[in-house]
Design a protein around this motif. Structure first.
Motif, PDB file in Angstrom:
ATOM      1  N   HIS C  55       0.816  -1.217   0.000  1.00 25.30           N
ATOM      2  CA  HIS C  55       0.000   0.000   0.000  1.00 25.30           C
ATOM      3  C   HIS C  55       0.848   1.264   0.000  1.00 25.30           C
ATOM      4  O   HIS C  55       0.449   2.266   0.578  1.00 25.30           O
ATOM      5  N   HIS C  56       1.992   1.243  -0.641  1.00 27.45           N
ATOM      6  CA  HIS C  56       2.902   2.379  -0.583  1.00 27.45           C
ATOM      7  C   HIS C  56       2.234   3.667  -1.061  1.00 27.45           C
ATOM      8  O   HIS C  56       2.316   4.697  -0.394  1.00 27.45           O
ATOM      9  N   GLU C  57       1.563   3.597  -2.206  1.00 25.35           N
ATOM     10  CA  GLU C  57       0.891   4.774  -2.781  1.00 25.35           C
ATOM     11  C   GLU C  57      -0.051   5.427  -1.764  1.00 25.35           C
ATOM     12  O   GLU C  57       0.053   6.605  -1.465  1.00 25.35           O
ATOM     13  N   PHE C  58      -0.935   4.588  -1.222  1.00 23.56           N
ATOM     14  CA  PHE C  58      -1.939   5.078  -0.273  1.00 23.56           C
ATOM     15  C   PHE C  58      -1.277   5.758   0.929  1.00 23.56           C
ATOM     16  O   PHE C  58      -1.657   6.861   1.327  1.00 23.56           O
ATOM     17  N   LEU C  59      -0.264   5.091   1.486  1.00 21.58           N
ATOM     18  CA  LEU C  59       0.421   5.632   2.663  1.00 21.58           C
ATOM     19  C   LEU C  59       1.083   6.967   2.325  1.00 21.58           C
ATOM     20  O   LEU C  59       1.021   7.919   3.098  1.00 21.58           O
ATOM     21  N   TYR C  60       1.700   7.028   1.118  1.00 19.31           N
ATOM     22  CA  TYR C  60       2.434   8.225   0.714  1.00 19.31           C
ATOM     23  C   TYR C  60       1.499   9.430   0.619  1.00 19.31           C
ATOM     24  O   TYR C  60       1.759  10.489   1.179  1.00 19.31           O
ATOM     25  N   TYR C  61       0.351   9.240  -0.050  1.00 19.94           N
ATOM     26  CA  TYR C  61      -0.549  10.376  -0.246  1.00 19.94           C
ATOM     27  C   TYR C  61      -1.239  10.774   1.058  1.00 19.94           C
ATOM     28  O   TYR C  61      -1.398  11.951   1.343  1.00 19.94           O
ATOM     29  N   SER C  62      -1.646   9.790   1.874  1.00 19.67           N
ATOM     30  CA  SER C  62      -2.296  10.147   3.154  1.00 19.67           C
ATOM     31  C   SER C  62      -1.305  10.914   4.025  1.00 19.67           C
ATOM     32  O   SER C  62      -1.675  11.870   4.717  1.00 19.67           O
ATOM     33  N   GLU C  63      -0.050  10.496   3.973  1.00 20.52           N
ATOM     34  CA  GLU C  63       0.969  11.194   4.740  1.00 20.52           C
ATOM     35  C   GLU C  63       1.065  12.651   4.297  1.00 20.52           C
ATOM     36  O   GLU C  63       1.151  13.559   5.130  1.00 20.52           O
ATOM     37  N   TRP C  64       1.002  12.893   2.981  1.00 17.85           N
ATOM     38  CA  TRP C  64       1.051  14.273   2.486  1.00 17.85           C
ATOM     39  C   TRP C  64      -0.157  15.075   2.958  1.00 17.85           C
ATOM     40  O   TRP C  64      -0.027  16.239   3.352  1.00 17.85           O
ATOM     41  N   VAL C  65      -1.334  14.453   2.918  1.00 15.23           N
ATOM     42  CA  VAL C  65      -2.551  15.141   3.379  1.00 15.23           C
ATOM     43  C   VAL C  65      -2.363  15.587   4.830  1.00 15.23           C
ATOM     44  O   VAL C  65      -2.599  16.752   5.175  1.00 15.23           O
ATOM     45  N   ILE C  66      -1.909  14.653   5.664  1.00 18.50           N
ATOM     46  CA  ILE C  66      -1.721  14.969   7.084  1.00 18.50           C
ATOM     47  C   ILE C  66      -0.644  16.025   7.276  1.00 18.50           C
ATOM     48  O   ILE C  66      -0.811  16.960   8.060  1.00 18.50           O
ATOM     49  N   THR C  67       0.444  15.908   6.544  1.00 18.66           N
ATOM     50  CA  THR C  67       1.515  16.888   6.659  1.00 18.66           C
ATOM     51  C   THR C  67       1.007  18.285   6.319  1.00 18.66           C
ATOM     52  O   THR C  67       1.298  19.257   7.038  1.00 18.66           O
ATOM     53  N   ILE C  68       0.213  18.379   5.256  1.00 15.48           N
ATOM     54  CA  ILE C  68      -0.302  19.699   4.853  1.00 15.48           C
ATOM     55  C   ILE C  68      -1.255  20.238   5.911  1.00 15.48           C
ATOM     56  O   ILE C  68      -1.163  21.413   6.305  1.00 15.48           O
ATOM     57  N   LEU C  69      -2.132  19.368   6.447  1.00 17.09           N
ATOM     58  CA  LEU C  69      -3.058  19.808   7.500  1.00 17.09           C
ATOM     59  C   LEU C  69      -2.284  20.290   8.731  1.00 17.09           C
ATOM     60  O   LEU C  69      -2.614  21.324   9.316  1.00 17.09           O
ATOM     61  N   PHE C  70      -1.257  19.546   9.111  1.00 14.56           N
ATOM     62  CA  PHE C  70      -0.452  19.941  10.271  1.00 14.56           C
ATOM     63  C   PHE C  70       0.303  21.237   9.992  1.00 14.56           C
ATOM     64  O   PHE C  70       0.493  22.059  10.894  1.00 14.56           O
ATOM     65  N   SER C  71       0.724  21.443   8.736  1.00 14.04           N
ATOM     66  CA  SER C  71       1.435  22.671   8.372  1.00 14.04           C
ATOM     67  C   SER C  71       0.506  23.866   8.522  1.00 14.04           C
ATOM     68  O   SER C  71       0.887  24.916   9.059  1.00 14.04           O
ATOM     69  N   ILE C  72      -0.742  23.698   8.026  1.00 12.29           N
ATOM     70  CA  ILE C  72      -1.732  24.775   8.164  1.00 12.29           C
ATOM     71  C   ILE C  72      -1.924  25.094   9.640  1.00 12.29           C
ATOM     72  O   ILE C  72      -1.906  26.267  10.050  1.00 12.29           O
ATOM     73  N   GLU C  73      -2.068  24.053  10.446  1.00  5.90           N
ATOM     74  CA  GLU C  73      -2.258  24.247  11.891  1.00  5.90           C
ATOM     75  C   GLU C  73      -1.066  24.986  12.486  1.00  5.90           C
ATOM     76  O   GLU C  73      -1.223  25.895  13.298  1.00  5.90           O
ATOM     77  N   TYR C  74       0.148  24.589  12.051  1.00  5.09           N
ATOM     78  CA  TYR C  74       1.365  25.220  12.583  1.00  5.09           C
ATOM     79  C   TYR C  74       1.369  26.711  12.278  1.00  5.09           C
ATOM     80  O   TYR C  74       1.641  27.537  13.146  1.00  5.09           O
ATOM     81  N   ILE C  75       1.016  27.069  11.019  1.00  3.02           N
ATOM     82  CA  ILE C  75       0.980  28.477  10.604  1.00  3.02           C
ATOM     83  C   ILE C  75      -0.097  29.213  11.394  1.00  3.02           C
ATOM     84  O   ILE C  75       0.116  30.332  11.886  1.00  3.02           O
TER      85      ILE C  75
END
Lengths: 277, 277, 277, 277
Positions: C55-75
């Motif tokens: 499931h590499h693809e799935f894990l990779y994209y979900s990780e990006w979604v979470i990273t972006i959400l956390f980045s927004i929260e950080y800002i």
């Protein structure tokens, strides 16, 4: 316990063996204690094959000396006691017999290796001597606290066993296909006990993720559950200690009959009357 | 609980099965308890391949006897109960069903090895019997103390889990290059739990100095942290025990029959009457 | 904390992120909690090579979604806070940054495997959310008891460490010639900690009789010594619990100013005056 | 402790070394503490063969520096003390000598590897410094609680040892035919201790069903029995803490300045004067 009447030799033997307030009685206990410890050390060394190979002769003859001394003691106990039959079938009577008999049996059944270790039961005889010694006051208090929480601990152990059987069976279902040692339910139950008690040998360890998840739960359970026997004994001891404290420090005031005073109190702290001690 | 009215046979069955104050009720409980224990022992022995090879016939037929007896009991419970549906879907209803069904299923699905172990769940039925027995008074007090400290223990377990996930991940970073078993984060978390709870299988053990340093910290943490659940339960039990004690040291008020007084009370604290001691 | 004045959007963001008594604040906390848990599960699964392969693809994209959400929260945190610099260098500020940055860094440093696990530090953010929730009242009491016994526990840990260094060195002298794993003093100290804390991996275990004798002493020491932190915390908690109990149940008698009454007292138990509540 | 009289240089050295209330005294303690810790780290690193191979020169010369500094300290202690002989044969005197002598001996006996580790005993010197520091107040209270329960703990350890010898012997009888590590009684006793204390290395583990059954009993015993030392220390500490608390709630008698009164005292219990509150 010692009267001024002239005593028969049987009474004298009895007092020497079973009591510890006369000089011969004390000497007997100390010598017996030393003999038991020495004989245990000899039994232990005999089981170490390298040591036994070198000093076999020495071990063999010392063992005979101890066996004969213990046999004499056994007979002396048998003679001095009022009801020999009751002694023979009592717990310590059996232990005493088991302490002497293996050497005699080794004549009849040659090469009975495992009988060696039976002699280690001699150590149990130490408890009898300790019973007489004063320092067991401490251990008595321990015993009282333990006895008071006996029922709670029994319930606890029973509960632990049921949990281990259930969890062991579940682990057997999960891990029996793997090569991780869960070959039967009894073995799995053994593993569950090893895990829950936080011993953790590692001779059997889960290999599947699900098995590891369940073991994690068992471990945390075991880790939390250890609090229960500890809590039981702690609370029992705290209670005992508090009761003792209260009951030791008492004088009664002659004026107001107040009976709760501090140890150093000279006047009643409720009415001011002198305690006059 | 037993009235003088003539009872229907359903009520009689109900009283026999669910209550323990009549003679048949007591007998039923004892027989059921014995049957459960016997069936568990059989299930265990069946899983031991050497034993099963020798006594397969015996185990198979005894299992059928027990299954049929449990089936009869299940039907009896179903009939005697007021709301059978509620019983079927209750916790013990499901356990009862799981206790009987594996043998019937083994007709349909031949060779379903793992169903054997499912029967071990029968042991859970023991708890129902125990509920009725008086000696559970002790276990009830335990339960009260546990329930009182439930929230604290939940917080504690939650905290332990978070710590294990973080430490497991850190160990994965350090040890994943080594051949020491830290092959994934879940496995490392499993290791952290094994270590923190002081189980310590040794199937996974750190190989690098840094990994060993961190494990040492985890161990000392775990060793210290075990004090927390123990402290919680101990203090809860000491408190409980003291409260009970307060209620024991009592005088009864002659006016209002109030029997809960403090030790030093001179007047009843419910009606103001002098306790006149 | 919420005033009736119209709030700036920055204040609104602040209240949503940092407080939990408004509806959006609560929703934010719940969503953030869920996101953290999901992201941790993803990080864990990613480290399992078999799962990652599938499931590499799935894990990779979900990780990006979470990273972006956390980045927004950080800002958002950075903007809404009064002193952004202080936030950046605070404990949680660093954790927040470490939670988002690994994915961005993986662009620059290709194949940085170990950065994956760094993301597990996200779990620490859970503590911030928990701080706001009411159920931490229980954990607060735990903390108070722990803080009160902090000095005692520090002394205890320090003592344990010294004992482990000394015993580890002694074992190194005895066992270093053997092939039993005591290859250096630090490793022997590690072993001493493993043994004293009763973890007992078994990766290093004494092979000589003398070594086994000394380990036995360490084990019994460790077994007895565990009583100390437990005793400290237990006694601290019992004390705390008793204090709370005493301070909660108080009314003052209008006649004799006696202030120690039971919870249900209606009359003063020293003079019989009605407590008139 | 510092008088206004002019002091001899010997007294000055004495005060610097043995006391901690003067500035040079404090400085001396801090430097000594640092030196001990550094020297221990060096000894540890030296035992790591890879590290020693790389930095042998550095380790060798730093060791000499520390040895010379410790030698100077040893001579200074010898000179300043009133009875040098008593110092030499005191516990710390021997430790001090053992801390310096290995390096000198390595001149005479070349290649005496195991002497390295002897230097780890230097760590014991830390306790002397700690004795002077204030923060040991906490550890003192610990010590008092431990000393009070010393007798109980001794009885407990003695009991554990006897149980381990008996159980170890029983396991030897059962498992000595197997290839499971129970090669002699002392080894089996070692195993029993490993199991009872829940350490569980797994280097020796039972292989027969009967052996596993007995180990299960030992484990559950050990798991329950750990409650005893914990209970002892907990109850002792709770008692100590309560006593201290009682001494805090004090009023001073105007007549005899007695400051230890019970909470409810109305009259001084030393002189009978009304406390007049």
């Amino acid at each position: 316990m010692s009267t001024s009447k002239p005593k028969s030799w049987r009474t004298k033997i009895y007092e020497t063996i079973y009591e510890a307030d006369t000089l011969p009685g004390k000497a007997f206990d100390i010598i017996l204690f030393a003999l038991i410890i020495i004989s245990i050390v000899l039994v232990m060394l005999e089981s170490v094959t390298e040591f036994d190979a070198k000093h076999h002769e020495f071990l063999y003859y010392s063992e005979w000396v101890i066996t004969i001394l213990f046999s004499i003691e056994y007979i002396a106990r048998l003679i001095s006691v009022k009801r020999p039959k009751k002694y023979i079938f009592s717990f310590y009577g059996i232990i005493d017999l088991l302490s002497t008999i293996p050497m005699y049996l080794s004549f009849i059944f040659v090469g009975s290796q495992s009988l060696i270790a039976l002699r280690a039961l001699r150590l149990m005889r130490v408890f009898r001597i300790l019973k007489l010694v004063r320092f067991v006051g401490e251990s008595n208090r321990l015993m009282v606290a333990l006895r008071a929480s006996r029922a709670k601990i029994a319930v606890f152990v029973f509960f632990i066993l049921i949990v281990c059987v259930i969890l062991g069976s579940v682990m057997y279902i999960i891990e029996s296909d793997q090569d991780s040692g869960f070959t039967s339910i009894p073995r799995s139950v053994y593993w569950a006990i090893v895990t829950l008690t936080t011993v953790g040998y590692g001779d059997i360890a889960p290999a599947t993720p699900l098995g590891q998840l369940i073991s994690s739960i068992i471990m945390i359970l075991g880790y939390g559950v250890i609090a229960i026997p500890t809590g039981i004994v702690s609370s029992e001891m705290t209670r005992k200690a508090q009761k003792e404290e209260i009951q030791t420090n008492t004088q009664v005031c002659a004026n107001c009959f107040n009976s709760k005073h501090k140890d150093e109190a000279e006047f009643c702290d409720q009415c001011g009357t002198s305690l006059d001690r």
